[in-house]
Design an enzyme around this catalytic site. Structure first.
Site, mmCIF file in Angstrom:
data_model
loop_
_atom_site.group_PDB
_atom_site.id
_atom_site.type_symbol
_atom_site.label_atom_id
_atom_site.label_comp_id
_atom_site.label_asym_id
_atom_site.label_seq_id
_atom_site.Cartn_x
_atom_site.Cartn_y
_atom_site.Cartn_z
ATOM 1 N N CYS A 113 32.122 42.102 45.303
ATOM 2 C CA CYS A 113 32.505 42.541 43.955
ATOM 3 C C CYS A 113 31.384 43.438 43.462
ATOM 4 O O CYS A 113 30.299 42.959 43.156
ATOM 5 C CB CYS A 113 32.689 41.344 43.018
ATOM 6 S SG CYS A 113 32.930 41.845 41.292
ATOM 7 N N CYS A 116 30.648 42.944 39.300
ATOM 8 C CA CYS A 116 29.973 41.733 38.803
ATOM 9 C C CYS A 116 29.754 40.823 40.006
ATOM 10 O O CYS A 116 28.969 41.157 40.866
ATOM 11 C CB CYS A 116 30.756 41.067 37.685
ATOM 12 S SG CYS A 116 32.486 40.816 38.015
ATOM 13 N N SER A 117 30.438 39.699 40.077
ATOM 14 C CA SER A 117 30.316 38.835 41.259
ATOM 15 C C SER A 117 31.553 37.971 41.392
ATOM 16 O O SER A 117 31.443 36.780 41.663
ATOM 17 C CB SER A 117 29.095 37.921 41.161
ATOM 18 O OG SER A 117 27.982 38.600 40.700
ATOM 19 N N CYS A 118 32.738 38.545 41.210
ATOM 20 C CA CYS A 118 33.975 37.768 41.265
ATOM 21 C C CYS A 118 34.062 37.037 42.603
ATOM 22 O O CYS A 118 33.821 37.632 43.660
ATOM 23 C CB CYS A 118 35.177 38.679 41.107
ATOM 24 S SG CYS A 118 35.181 39.523 39.524
#
Lengths: 209, 106, 104
Positions: A113, A116-118
């Site tokens: 991602c 962000c950091s999905c």
């Protein structure tokens, strides 16, 4: 305490040992004010932390092992992931729509991602640090083979590498290839060789020795 | 429900829009202006650009997974020429691709 | 297209160095930040959505975005949004932080 969670740790946190910088104070201040205002209770917080703690790569590994041993399940998993996981694996809640992508002799999938950091926390637990790192987020889309090499994973040049930039509303699970020599293994034994990184696509499943 | 404008297999070009000011955009910078092919329609989701500012009644927008050739996305891509990247993109960031594939000409 | 319109978080394709495939154990205060966010986003009246959390992180000054940790970004954004919505008051939040700093 859930007994099936290999990453289980005591919640008996010694707060005095924690870092006490500005952001830790900001977090404590926010939490105490929200509790005082009745937005949620301290018990709600504990229950939520425990709920997240119970999620771990073991759940994803069970899904993968089921897919390896049950063609019908695998087909449903690939076409309607969320429904298959919810109904057939009895994992609840499944917090997001899930896209399952299958590794084959022709294609290797890897998930990142960039914005962000999905991450599919509800089936893999919390994301590892490297998944959230700026190094991984910036480079995995442009130099996936180079990044995989940093994990010790070499993808045959003849195979297609397919990156999934998970930036919006889907969450991704890589269905790794079942390693040769594990045919006929029972589901539970197969689940034991499926690691977190193989379900993100930065590693391939190796048979246990 | 909103009917999706595009179908799997359609060639689409990502809008080359670069808004500034207060914003929340799910279309990565690196993919704007690039052309790919719709892999699947994911469904319709509330527009995160509005949700991000507290408008919980945001209109739903169709969301697609679009597949791009890595060599088209990065001029200096060094992997397998068949390598691809799939990205989720909302409908209002997509346009029908121009047929004479002018995106490759630059 | 020039990079000055690219936001700090939008880093796909840049080179931020080699990946270190290791992980530290999540700290208790980080778990609490994560739990606060989940509890707020899961409420029927949705005090704060993930979209808002992300927007708040993206609005942090670029230098700050680059230097603070993952859950530090979360709580910075989350507290800003709660103030923005009037759920928390900036003065009372600041006072509480001060008291904690003095007492801790």
């Amino acid at each position: 305490m859930p007994h099936d969670d290999p990453h289980d740790h005591s919640h008996a946190a010694v707060e005095a040992d924690e870092p006490q910088g500005y952001y830790q104070h900001l977090a404590a201040a926010t939490r105490s004010l929200l509790i005082e205002k009745g937005v949620f209770s301290a018990a709600d917080m504990r229950a939520m932390i425990e709920q997240i703690d119970r999620r771990s790569p073991a759940l994803g590994a069970k899904i993968v092992a089921r897919a390896w041993t049950d063609e019908g399940f695998k087909a449903r998993l690939l076409s309607r992931g969320k429904q298959a996981i919810k109904e057939e694996m009895e994992i609840d809640p499944v917090a997001a729509d899930i896209v399952v992508v299958e590794n084959t002799a022709a294609v290797h999938n890897v998930v990142v991602c960039t914005l962000c950091s999905c991450y599919p926390v509800f089936i893999l637990g919390r994301p590892p640090d490297w998944y959230k790192s700026y190094a991984y987020r910036s480079r995995a889309v442009r130099d996936p083979r180079g990044v995989l090499r940093e994990f010790g994973t070499e993808i045959d040049p003849a195979r297609e590498v397919r990156v999934h930039d998970s930036t919006a509303d889907m969450r991704y699970l890589v269905l790794p290839m079942q390693p040769a020599g594990t045919e006929g293994w029972l589901e539970e034994r197969l689940a034991g060789i499926v690691t977190r990184d193989t379900m993100v696509g930065t590693a391939e499943v190796r048979p246990a020795e | 429900m909103t009917d999706p404008l595009f179908n799997p297999g359609d060639a689409v070009t990502v809008s080359a829009r670069f808004p500034t000011g207060r914003r929340h955009i799910r279309t990565p910078f690196y993919i704007r202006g690039k052309t790919g092919e719709v892999e699947r329609v994911c469904g319709a989701y509330k527009n995160p650009e509005d949700l991000a500012f507290g408008n919980y009644n945001a209109a739903r927008v169709s969301l697609y997974r679009v597949r791009f050739d890595q060599r088209h996305v990065w001029d200096d891509y060094t992997g397998n020429p068949n390598d691809t990247i799939d990205i989720e993109i909302y409908e209002h960031w997509l346009e029908p691709a121009v047929t004479e594939d002018s995106s490759d000409a630059t | 297209m020039s990079d000055d319109i690219r936001q700090q978080h939008d880093m796909g394709g840049l080179d931020k160095g080699p990946v270190t495939p290791s992980a530290h154990e999540i700290e208790p205060w980080e778990k609490r930040v994560e739990a606060i966010m989940r509890l707020l986003s899961m409420r029927k009246d949705r005090f704060v959505t993930v979209d808002e959390l992300r927007r708040g992180i993206e609005e942090l000054p670029p230098e700050l975005y680059d230097t603070i940790g993952y859950y530090e970004r979360w709580i910075a954004s989350l507290s800003n949004i709660l103030v923005e919505k009037g759920v928390l008051d900036r003065a009372e939040l600041d006072a509480r932080v001060k008291a904690l700093e003095a007492g801790a």
